[in-house]
Scaffold this motif. Structure first.
Motif, mmCIF file in Angstrom:
data_model
loop_
_atom_site.group_PDB
_atom_site.id
_atom_site.type_symbol
_atom_site.label_atom_id
_atom_site.label_comp_id
_atom_site.label_asym_id
_atom_site.label_seq_id
_atom_site.Cartn_x
_atom_site.Cartn_y
_atom_site.Cartn_z
ATOM 1 N N LYS A 130 20.089 40.568 -11.512
ATOM 2 C CA LYS A 130 19.113 39.473 -11.477
ATOM 3 C C LYS A 130 19.471 38.366 -12.455
ATOM 4 O O LYS A 130 18.984 37.242 -12.336
ATOM 5 N N GLN A 131 20.300 38.688 -13.428
ATOM 6 C CA GLN A 131 20.798 37.667 -14.342
ATOM 7 C C GLN A 131 22.243 37.976 -14.695
ATOM 8 O O GLN A 131 22.653 39.130 -14.707
ATOM 9 N N LEU A 132 22.993 36.907 -14.939
ATOM 10 C CA LEU A 132 24.426 37.027 -15.183
ATOM 11 C C LEU A 132 24.832 36.119 -16.325
ATOM 12 O O LEU A 132 24.211 35.081 -16.558
ATOM 13 N N THR A 133 25.887 36.501 -17.034
ATOM 14 C CA THR A 133 26.482 35.546 -17.955
ATOM 15 C C THR A 133 27.252 34.523 -17.121
ATOM 16 O O THR A 133 27.539 34.766 -15.940
ATOM 17 N N SER B 111 34.167 28.800 -14.103
ATOM 18 C CA SER B 111 33.465 28.785 -15.377
ATOM 19 C C SER B 111 33.295 27.357 -15.885
ATOM 20 O O SER B 111 32.216 26.971 -16.358
ATOM 21 N N THR B 112 34.357 26.555 -15.764
ATOM 22 C CA THR B 112 34.287 25.148 -16.180
ATOM 23 C C THR B 112 33.236 24.397 -15.379
ATOM 24 O O THR B 112 32.439 23.617 -15.922
ATOM 25 N N LEU B 113 33.209 24.631 -14.060
ATOM 26 C CA LEU B 113 32.249 23.956 -13.187
ATOM 27 C C LEU B 113 30.815 24.364 -13.526
ATOM 28 O O LEU B 113 29.913 23.514 -13.574
ATOM 29 N N LEU B 114 30.600 25.640 -13.794
ATOM 30 C CA LEU B 114 29.264 26.124 -14.151
ATOM 31 C C LEU B 114 28.793 25.525 -15.478
ATOM 32 O O LEU B 114 27.629 25.125 -15.615
ATOM 33 N N ILE B 115 29.697 25.469 -16.458
ATOM 34 C CA ILE B 115 29.338 24.913 -17.762
ATOM 35 C C ILE B 115 28.980 23.435 -17.632
ATOM 36 O O ILE B 115 28.009 22.953 -18.238
ATOM 37 N N GLU B 116 29.729 22.704 -16.813
ATOM 38 C CA GLU B 116 29.418 21.292 -16.583
ATOM 39 C C GLU B 116 28.032 21.146 -15.953
ATOM 40 O O GLU B 116 27.266 20.234 -16.299
ATOM 41 N N ALA B 117 27.697 22.041 -15.023
ATOM 42 C CA ALA B 117 26.392 21.993 -14.366
ATOM 43 C C ALA B 117 25.265 22.295 -15.359
ATOM 44 O O ALA B 117 24.189 21.683 -15.306
ATOM 45 N N ILE B 118 25.513 23.216 -16.279
ATOM 46 C CA ILE B 118 24.520 23.538 -17.307
ATOM 47 C C ILE B 118 24.342 22.356 -18.256
ATOM 48 O O ILE B 118 23.224 21.973 -18.611
ATOM 49 N N GLU B 119 25.447 21.753 -18.661
ATOM 50 C CA GLU B 119 25.384 20.614 -19.583
ATOM 51 C C GLU B 119 24.643 19.435 -18.965
ATOM 52 O O GLU B 119 23.954 18.692 -19.659
ATOM 53 N N SER B 120 24.779 19.260 -17.651
ATOM 54 C CA SER B 120 24.136 18.127 -16.982
ATOM 55 C C SER B 120 22.692 18.426 -16.589
ATOM 56 O O SER B 120 21.961 17.531 -16.180
ATOM 57 N N GLY B 121 22.279 19.697 -16.717
ATOM 58 C CA GLY B 121 20.924 20.062 -16.342
ATOM 59 C C GLY B 121 20.769 20.434 -14.884
ATOM 60 O O GLY B 121 19.657 20.726 -14.430
ATOM 61 N N ASP B 122 21.881 20.447 -14.131
ATOM 62 C CA ASP B 122 21.806 20.800 -12.714
ATOM 63 C C ASP B 122 21.647 22.299 -12.504
ATOM 64 O O ASP B 122 21.144 22.739 -11.465
ATOM 65 N N LEU C 171 20.128 25.736 -14.422
ATOM 66 C CA LEU C 171 19.326 26.218 -15.541
ATOM 67 C C LEU C 171 19.985 27.439 -16.179
ATOM 68 O O LEU C 171 20.523 28.297 -15.479
ATOM 69 N N ALA C 172 19.923 27.497 -17.493
ATOM 70 C CA ALA C 172 20.459 28.638 -18.235
ATOM 71 C C ALA C 172 19.591 28.892 -19.454
ATOM 72 O O ALA C 172 19.118 27.955 -20.090
ATOM 73 N N GLU C 173 19.349 30.147 -19.758
ATOM 74 C CA GLU C 173 18.506 30.511 -20.899
ATOM 75 C C GLU C 173 18.831 31.946 -21.320
ATOM 76 O O GLU C 173 18.642 32.874 -20.519
ATOM 77 N N PRO C 174 19.335 32.174 -22.533
ATOM 78 C CA PRO C 174 19.605 31.142 -23.536
ATOM 79 C C PRO C 174 20.958 30.470 -23.315
ATOM 80 O O PRO C 174 21.837 31.045 -22.669
ATOM 81 N N ILE C 175 21.091 29.250 -23.835
ATOM 82 C CA ILE C 175 22.387 28.578 -23.852
ATOM 83 C C ILE C 175 22.989 28.828 -25.238
ATOM 84 O O ILE C 175 22.437 28.380 -26.243
ATOM 85 N N VAL C 176 24.077 29.568 -25.264
ATOM 86 C CA VAL C 176 24.700 29.951 -26.537
ATOM 87 C C VAL C 176 25.975 29.135 -26.739
ATOM 88 O O VAL C 176 26.781 28.999 -25.811
ATOM 89 N N ALA D 155 28.115 34.584 -23.363
ATOM 90 C CA ALA D 155 26.786 34.874 -23.903
ATOM 91 C C ALA D 155 25.677 34.044 -23.256
ATOM 92 O O ALA D 155 24.510 34.406 -23.332
ATOM 93 N N THR D 156 26.035 32.928 -22.628
ATOM 94 C CA THR D 156 25.040 32.086 -21.959
ATOM 95 C C THR D 156 24.613 32.746 -20.649
ATOM 96 O O THR D 156 25.446 33.178 -19.863
#
Length: 202
Positions: A12-15, A34-45, A47-52, A72-73
């Motif tokens: 139900k949740q993944l790093t 991984s790069t694409l996912l991080i860019e999406a998190i940084e742009s707010g597209d 959601l991630a919690e927590p962002i480490v 860890a994110t």
């Protein structure tokens, strides 16, 4: 270490690292996803919690102080599914029991993202920065204009500018950081378009 894709499908949740592994079944390597996912998190597209964030500088592995730590994110599967649907990316079927079945279920020659229903919160200020810097201006010039906008607290920027980048507030009222690398990636996507070619010969 090889991850069990079948088990990851049921989580139900993944790093970010695990999500990249799941996406890599359809093509491309984990690092690209991984790069694409991080860019999406940084742009707010996405959601991630927590962002480490990394707290140490590791020049050998390319991890730098303040960058998002993919190990860890955490992203919720429901949010990952929503982002993938928005981008037109097909995840392996949750009913597949093995990596081989997942590959067969998700093999495709190309992934063409659907048009987004909404623009990212940083798209408008980036458009303004491009116009102010001049069409054909370098990425560094565009970043400098954005830096001026951030200092002037132009929405969504908070007025905080650090060595890491330009702080902004996303649509969920969370703090994010527009780094030079993230801006470069956004500008590259504008130049190359949204289509992601996938080679199913793996």
């Amino acid at each position: 270490m090889m991850k069990d894709v079948g088990l990851l499908q049921l989580r139900k949740q993944l790093t970010v690292e695990e999500a990249a592994c799941l996406l890599a079944v359809s093509g491309h390597d984990e690092g690209q996803w991984s790069t694409l996912l991080i860019e999406a998190i940084e742009s707010g597209d996405l959601l991630a919690e927590p962002i480490v964030h990394w707290e140490v500088v590791d020049y050998q592995r390319g991890n730098y102080l303040g960058a998002i730590n993919p190990m860890a994110t955490i992203v919720q599967r429901v949010d990952l599914d929503a982002w993938c649907q928005q981008m037109g990316i097909t995840l392996p079927s949750k009913t597949a029991n093995t990596a081989g079945e997942a590959i067969a279920a998700s093999a495709m020659t190309a992934v063409t993202p659907r048009p987004k229903e909404r623009r990212g919160i940083l798209d408008a200020p980036i458009d303004q920065a491009i116009e102010k810097a001049g069409r054909g201006a370098s990425k560094a010039a565009v970043f400098l204009v954005l830096r001026e906008m951030a200092l002037a607290e132009v929405h969504p920027f908070s007025g905080t500018v650090t060595e890491k980048g330009l702080e902004y507030t996303d649509t969920q009222n969370r703090k994010g950081m527009l780094t030079r690398d993230a801006l470069d990636a956004r500008l590259r996507r504008r130049e190359t378009g949204p289509t992601v070619a996938v080679d199913k010969r793996r």
